[in-house]
Design a protein around this motif. Structure first.
Motif, short mmCIF file in Angstrom:
data_model
loop_
_atom_site.label_atom_id
_atom_site.label_comp_id
_atom_site.label_asym_id
_atom_site.label_seq_id
_atom_site.Cartn_x
_atom_site.Cartn_y
_atom_site.Cartn_z
N ARG A 41 -9.27 1.18 4.17
CA ARG A 41 -8.87 0.80 2.82
C ARG A 41 -7.38 0.51 2.69
NH1 ARG A 41 -11.52 4.72 -1.63
NH2 ARG A 41 -10.14 3.45 -2.93
N HIS A 42 -6.58 1.00 3.62
CA HIS A 42 -5.14 0.81 3.51
C HIS A 42 -4.56 0.25 4.80
CE1 HIS A 42 -4.71 2.81 -0.42
NE2 HIS A 42 -5.65 3.63 0.01
N SER A 76 0.81 -1.21 0.00
CA SER A 76 0.00 0.00 0.00
C SER A 76 0.85 1.26 0.00
CB SER A 76 -0.92 0.01 1.22
OG SER A 76 -0.17 -0.08 2.41
N ASP A 125 -12.27 10.10 -3.09
CA ASP A 125 -13.39 9.36 -3.65
C ASP A 125 -14.70 9.71 -2.95
OD1 ASP A 125 -11.71 8.14 -5.41
OD2 ASP A 125 -11.60 6.22 -4.36
N ASP A 157 -6.77 8.57 -2.38
CA ASP A 157 -8.02 8.01 -2.86
C ASP A 157 -9.11 7.95 -1.80
OD1 ASP A 157 -6.71 6.11 -1.37
OD2 ASP A 157 -7.01 4.45 -2.78
N GLU A 200 -13.35 -1.52 0.39
CA GLU A 200 -13.49 -1.04 -0.99
C GLU A 200 -14.48 0.11 -1.12
OE1 GLU A 200 -14.59 -4.43 -3.26
OE2 GLU A 200 -12.61 -5.40 -3.11
N ARG A 201 -15.07 0.54 -0.01
CA ARG A 201 -16.11 1.57 -0.09
C ARG A 201 -15.53 2.89 -0.57
NH1 ARG A 201 -21.28 2.49 3.62
NH2 ARG A 201 -21.95 4.50 2.80
N THR A 202 -16.19 3.52 -1.55
CA THR A 202 -15.75 4.81 -2.07
C THR A 202 -16.81 5.88 -1.90
OG1 THR A 202 -16.58 4.22 -4.28
CG2 THR A 202 -14.27 3.70 -3.79
#
Length: 533
Positions: free
Chosen positions: A333-334, A118, A400, A396, A372-374
């Motif tokens: 996410r990371h 990442s 996002d 991101d 994975e939620r954006t």
């Protein structure tokens, strides 16, 4: 080597805790000066010295995890800056090399912030500009764009210095120097003046987005027992303290002492066990949410599939009890490699590598799965972008969600491991930069520091001291629209790649000899200049 060593060390000092921001352009210029006139093979070495002098002190706080983790991570990140040395040498064969060099710097920051695994975004130039005249530019060009601009100004200063130096040398030997000396520095210095003027305009005319409403938010800091750096050792007390703070806030609301918040933000690891599987934790969260009567965004570790775990922000409504009740969730996410998961664990196990024998790796029995939620969370009718701890450093995550309509930003974090280090201040500076970049209010909830509320201009409206237990209650604006900085951020990396590729193509095509440091072409068949007897 000495120029590289000093430049790298001073660049580390431009970030927290010293924040000597004014040295940044001279430090980056020092990298270019240190490799000027070298072959690409030799330029690697001063660039490596620069990289080590910068990045090892910058993230020395990683020693709180382990010395091995610090050495490994700093070493990997330093290689990206070391690779800039040979690249700069090729780019410097062309007169416009500061432009291509700035693209290469921005590209290196972009790549190392996402790879390997990442990546590691700490140390980007755009994160070191808070409380400086450059900060408002974040809303116009984003963190990557600010880093590009600073690198461009820095390399223009280096080009001016190199041309002046080349002019002095050629004059002493009697050689012709058509583009060296005082006249040759007009273009690079004029570029610096233009960049300074644009920065001033960004400060005079800051980006202002439309306000769609107001909300009252609460952020809880429960503190961590003992030395404050081991949240797992006292995780139940952390949860209990968070519940007590929320119940106390509810009592103050019922007594008419403070207004009722629209939502309550708890920090990351406010529960270190699955609240749907642990009865005690579940009961505590229900008691707090029902007392306050509004949604509580819980930072929770939730069981995933076999051998997996999730780091989530759960929108817990009053009356919720089970996992099926809590439908609004953000998953980190990371996750941090070798801190929250072991990359290629299955492959290592298939090869017979005894992971449990590698010290701290034995403390990671399950891998944290990336989310994975954006889109933003929906909390009490508010579209709220969430980021968990190190997530805030990655473009991101918040970009996002802002593009998806977020009206408010939130960061749930647990810096307990680093509470006695400068990591806490560095992350808070990054968080402030994100508020400016997105043009939105941002609320931070941390286990033991730093919890705070940040305005769209990056100013800290309210803050809880480290190692204390408290709850912030602030009214914030809800904002709609998207800043140019967020829009630019989506494509900045590709733009940096295009500039670097173009510069390398021009530099590799330049096969004729040039006066060192001047970027001037000379015909290798022309007679050699006369030398004094």
């Amino acid at each position: 080597m000495l120029v590289a060593l000093v430049s790298g060390g001073l660049l580390a000092a431009s970030f927290e805790p010293l924040t000597w921001w004014w040295v940044t352009p001279f430090c980056v210029a020092g990298l270019a000066v240190s490799v000027a006139g070298l072959t690409p093979r030799r330029a690697w070495w001063p660039a490596l010295v620069f990289a080590v002098a910068f990045y090892f002190p910058h993230i020395v706080w990683m020693r709180a995890v382990s010395t091995g983790a610090w050495l490994a991570l700093a070493g990997i990140e330093a290689l990206f800056y070391a690779a800039l040395g040979p690249v700069l040498v090729v780019l410097m064969r062309h007169r416009a090399w500061p432009l291509w060099g700035a693209g290469a710097w921005a590209l290196a920051e972009t790549v190392r912030s996402s790879w390997p695994f990442s990546g590691m975004p700490w140390g980007r130039l755009g994160f070191g500009v808070m409380d400086t005249p450059v900060a408002p530019a974040l809303a116009y060009v984003g963190a990557t764009g600010v880093g590009f601009g600073l690198a461009l100004a820095s390399f223009c200063l280096a080009a001016a210095l190199l041309r002046l130096r080349a002019g002095t040398r050629t004059t002493a030997t009697g050689a012709r120097a058509p583009a060296t000396g005082p006249r040759a520095v007009v273009a690079p210095l004029a570029t610096v003046v233009v960049l300074v003027a644009l920065t001033g305009l960004a400060a005079v005319f800051p980006v202002r987005l439309a306000v769609s409403g107001q909300a009252t938010v609460a952020a809880v800091q429960p503190d961590v027992p003992g030395a404050g750096n081991d949240i797992l050792a006292g995780f139940r007390e952390v949860t209990a303290s968070t519940v007590r703070e929320t119940v106390a806030l509810a009592a103050a609301v019922d007594a008419g002492q403070v207004p009722r918040p629209d939502l309550v933000l708890w920090p990351e690891n406010s529960t270190a066990v699955d609240p749907f599987a642990d009865a005690e934790t579940n009961a505590g969260i229900r008691r707090a949410s029902e007392a306050i009567g509004v949604p509580v965004v819980v930072g929770a570790i939730v069981d995933g599939g076999p051998g997996e775990v999730l780091n989530q922000g759960l929108v817990w409504e009053p009356g919720d009890r089970t996992a099926e009740d809590v439908t609004e969730r953000y998953t980190k996410r990371h996750p941090v490699p070798y801190g929250e998961y072991i990359p290629a664990r299955d492959l290592l196990e298939d090869l017979g590598v005894p992971i449990g024998n590698f010290g701290d790796l034995a403390l990671i029995p399950r891998d944290m799965v990336a989310g994975e939620r954006t889109t933003p969370l929906q909390v009490a009718g508010i579209a709220m972008a969430d980021a968990i701890c190190f997530d805030v450093g990655y473009d991101d995550v918040l970009h996002d969600q802002v593009l998806g309509g977020a009206e408010l930003l939130a960061v749930q974090t647990s810096n307990a491991t680093f509470i006695a280090t400068d990591q806490v201040d560095q992350q808070f500076a990054i968080t402030r930069a994100r508020a400016v970049e997105a043009g939105r209010w941002l609320v931070v909830a941390s286990t033991n520091g730093i919890t705070g509320v940040i305005a769209p201009d990056g100013s800290v409206v309210a803050e809880v001291p480290r190692r204390s237990t408290a709850t912030l209650l602030e009214e914030v604006d809800l904002v709609e629209g998207v800043t140019p900085g967020v829009r630019v951020g989506r494509y900045a990396g590709w733009g940096a790649l295009a500039l670097t590729a173009a510069g390398l193509a021009l530099g590799l095509r330049a096969g004729r000899r040039r006066v060192p440091g001047t970027m001037e072409e000379h015909d290798p068949t022309s007679p050699a200049p006369p030398h004094p007897s």
